[in-house]
Motif scaffolding. Structure first.
Motif, PDB file in Angstrom:
ATOM      1  N   ASN A   1       0.793  -1.237   0.000  1.00 36.98           N
ATOM      2  CA  ASN A   1       0.000   0.000   0.000  1.00 36.98           C
ATOM      3  C   ASN A   1       0.823   1.284   0.000  1.00 36.98           C
ATOM      4  O   ASN A   1       0.271   2.360   0.190  1.00 36.98           O
ATOM      5  N   ASP A   2       2.143   1.196  -0.193  1.00 38.99           N
ATOM      6  CA  ASP A   2       2.961   2.405  -0.326  1.00 38.99           C
ATOM      7  C   ASP A   2       2.717   3.045  -1.688  1.00 38.99           C
ATOM      8  O   ASP A   2       2.486   2.355  -2.679  1.00 38.99           O
ATOM      9  N   VAL A   3       2.769   4.368  -1.718  1.00 38.98           N
ATOM     10  CA  VAL A   3       2.724   5.110  -2.969  1.00 38.98           C
ATOM     11  C   VAL A   3       4.156   5.475  -3.310  1.00 38.98           C
ATOM     12  O   VAL A   3       4.873   6.028  -2.484  1.00 38.98           O
ATOM     13  N   ILE A   4       4.577   5.168  -4.521  1.00 37.94           N
ATOM     14  CA  ILE A   4       5.973   5.347  -4.916  1.00 37.94           C
ATOM     15  C   ILE A   4       6.054   6.413  -5.998  1.00 37.94           C
ATOM     16  O   ILE A   4       5.308   6.380  -6.975  1.00 37.94           O
ATOM     17  N   CYS A   5       6.974   7.336  -5.831  1.00 38.62           N
ATOM     18  CA  CYS A   5       7.251   8.336  -6.864  1.00 38.62           C
ATOM     19  C   CYS A   5       8.579   7.956  -7.516  1.00 38.62           C
ATOM     20  O   CYS A   5       9.593   7.824  -6.836  1.00 38.62           O
ATOM     21  N   LEU A   6       8.542   7.785  -8.820  1.00 33.01           N
ATOM     22  CA  LEU A   6       9.749   7.415  -9.551  1.00 33.01           C
ATOM     23  C   LEU A   6      10.598   8.640  -9.837  1.00 33.01           C
ATOM     24  O   LEU A   6      10.070   9.737 -10.002  1.00 33.01           O
ATOM     25  N   ASP A   7      11.914   8.439  -9.912  1.00 35.98           N
ATOM     26  CA  ASP A   7      12.768   9.551 -10.304  1.00 35.98           C
ATOM     27  C   ASP A   7      12.642   9.768 -11.814  1.00 35.98           C
ATOM     28  O   ASP A   7      11.976   9.007 -12.513  1.00 35.98           O
ATOM     29  N   THR A   8      13.259  10.805 -12.314  1.00 38.06           N
ATOM     30  CA  THR A   8      13.114  11.186 -13.719  1.00 38.06           C
ATOM     31  C   THR A   8      13.546  10.071 -14.671  1.00 38.06           C
ATOM     32  O   THR A   8      12.870   9.796 -15.661  1.00 38.06           O
ATOM     33  N   LYS A   9      14.651   9.427 -14.369  1.00 42.56           N
ATOM     34  CA  LYS A   9      15.164   8.363 -15.232  1.00 42.56           C
ATOM     35  C   LYS A   9      14.213   7.168 -15.268  1.00 42.56           C
ATOM     36  O   LYS A   9      13.927   6.623 -16.335  1.00 42.56           O
ATOM     37  N   GLN A  10      13.708   6.758 -14.114  1.00 42.10           N
ATOM     38  CA  GLN A  10      12.775   5.635 -14.059  1.00 42.10           C
ATOM     39  C   GLN A  10      11.452   5.981 -14.739  1.00 42.10           C
ATOM     40  O   GLN A  10      10.879   5.155 -15.447  1.00 42.10           O
ATOM     41  N   ALA A  11      10.964   7.191 -14.535  1.00 41.54           N
ATOM     42  CA  ALA A  11       9.711   7.628 -15.164  1.00 41.54           C
ATOM     43  C   ALA A  11       9.861   7.640 -16.681  1.00 41.54           C
ATOM     44  O   ALA A  11       8.968   7.196 -17.407  1.00 41.54           O
ATOM     45  N   HIS A  12      10.991   8.124 -17.171  1.00 36.06           N
ATOM     46  CA  HIS A  12      11.253   8.125 -18.613  1.00 36.06           C
ATOM     47  C   HIS A  12      11.218   6.694 -19.156  1.00 36.06           C
ATOM     48  O   HIS A  12      10.608   6.423 -20.190  1.00 36.06           O
ATOM     49  N   HIS A  13      11.861   5.786 -18.442  1.00 35.75           N
ATOM     50  CA  HIS A  13      11.912   4.395 -18.897  1.00 35.75           C
ATOM     51  C   HIS A  13      10.512   3.770 -18.917  1.00 35.75           C
ATOM     52  O   HIS A  13      10.126   3.131 -19.907  1.00 35.75           O
ATOM     53  N   ILE A  14       9.742   3.960 -17.870  1.00 37.39           N
ATOM     54  CA  ILE A  14       8.396   3.372 -17.792  1.00 37.39           C
ATOM     55  C   ILE A  14       7.463   3.965 -18.836  1.00 37.39           C
ATOM     56  O   ILE A  14       6.752   3.247 -19.536  1.00 37.39           O
ATOM     57  N   PHE A  15       7.435   5.293 -18.951  1.00 38.50           N
ATOM     58  CA  PHE A  15       6.457   5.938 -19.836  1.00 38.50           C
ATOM     59  C   PHE A  15       6.903   6.047 -21.286  1.00 38.50           C
ATOM     60  O   PHE A  15       6.108   5.803 -22.195  1.00 38.50           O
ATOM     61  N   ASP A  16       8.149   6.415 -21.528  1.00 40.23           N
ATOM     62  CA  ASP A  16       8.606   6.683 -22.892  1.00 40.23           C
ATOM     63  C   ASP A  16       9.208   5.466 -23.584  1.00 40.23           C
ATOM     64  O   ASP A  16       8.945   5.235 -24.759  1.00 40.23           O
ATOM     65  N   VAL A  17      10.003   4.697 -22.871  1.00 43.18           N
ATOM     66  CA  VAL A  17      10.654   3.540 -23.478  1.00 43.18           C
ATOM     67  C   VAL A  17       9.692   2.344 -23.530  1.00 43.18           C
ATOM     68  O   VAL A  17       9.495   1.747 -24.585  1.00 43.18           O
ATOM     69  N   LEU A  18       9.083   2.012 -22.385  1.00 38.08           N
ATOM     70  CA  LEU A  18       8.174   0.867 -22.345  1.00 38.08           C
ATOM     71  C   LEU A  18       6.746   1.214 -22.756  1.00 38.08           C
ATOM     72  O   LEU A  18       5.926   0.326 -22.959  1.00 38.08           O
ATOM     73  N   ARG A  19       6.456   2.519 -22.853  1.00 36.20           N
ATOM     74  CA  ARG A  19       5.132   3.007 -23.262  1.00 36.20           C
ATOM     75  C   ARG A  19       4.004   2.470 -22.376  1.00 36.20           C
ATOM     76  O   ARG A  19       2.987   1.974 -22.850  1.00 36.20           O
ATOM     77  N   THR A  20       4.217   2.593 -21.084  1.00 36.61           N
ATOM     78  CA  THR A  20       3.218   2.162 -20.112  1.00 36.61           C
ATOM     79  C   THR A  20       2.087   3.180 -20.061  1.00 36.61           C
ATOM     80  O   THR A  20       2.327   4.384 -20.074  1.00 36.61           O
ATOM     81  N   THR A  21       0.870   2.697 -20.008  1.00 41.08           N
ATOM     82  CA  THR A  21      -0.295   3.576 -19.947  1.00 41.08           C
ATOM     83  C   THR A  21      -0.838   3.634 -18.517  1.00 41.08           C
ATOM     84  O   THR A  21      -0.497   2.800 -17.677  1.00 41.08           O
TER      85      THR A  21
END
Length: 54
Positions: free
Chosen positions: A13-33
């Protein structure tokens, strides 16, 4: 299933905030919706499942 590695300990139940590099990888590289489920691997070998909010 897409996954991300976190160099921190988390618990259920923790809410996690990704750093810029991880967010880029999840959203831009892997194209997670939004609301797509991901696997989260932690430094203490914990495996969690979650979903992407933003």
């Amino acid at each position: 299933m897409k996954q991300v590695y976190l160099d921190q300990s988390i618990s259920v139940n923790d809410v996690i905030c990704l750093d810029t590099k991880q967010a880029h990888h999840i959203f831009d590289v892997l194209r997670t919706t939004q609301k797509e489920k991901i696997r989260i691997i932690t430094k203490n070998s914990g495996v969690f499942f979650g979903h992407v909010e933003n």
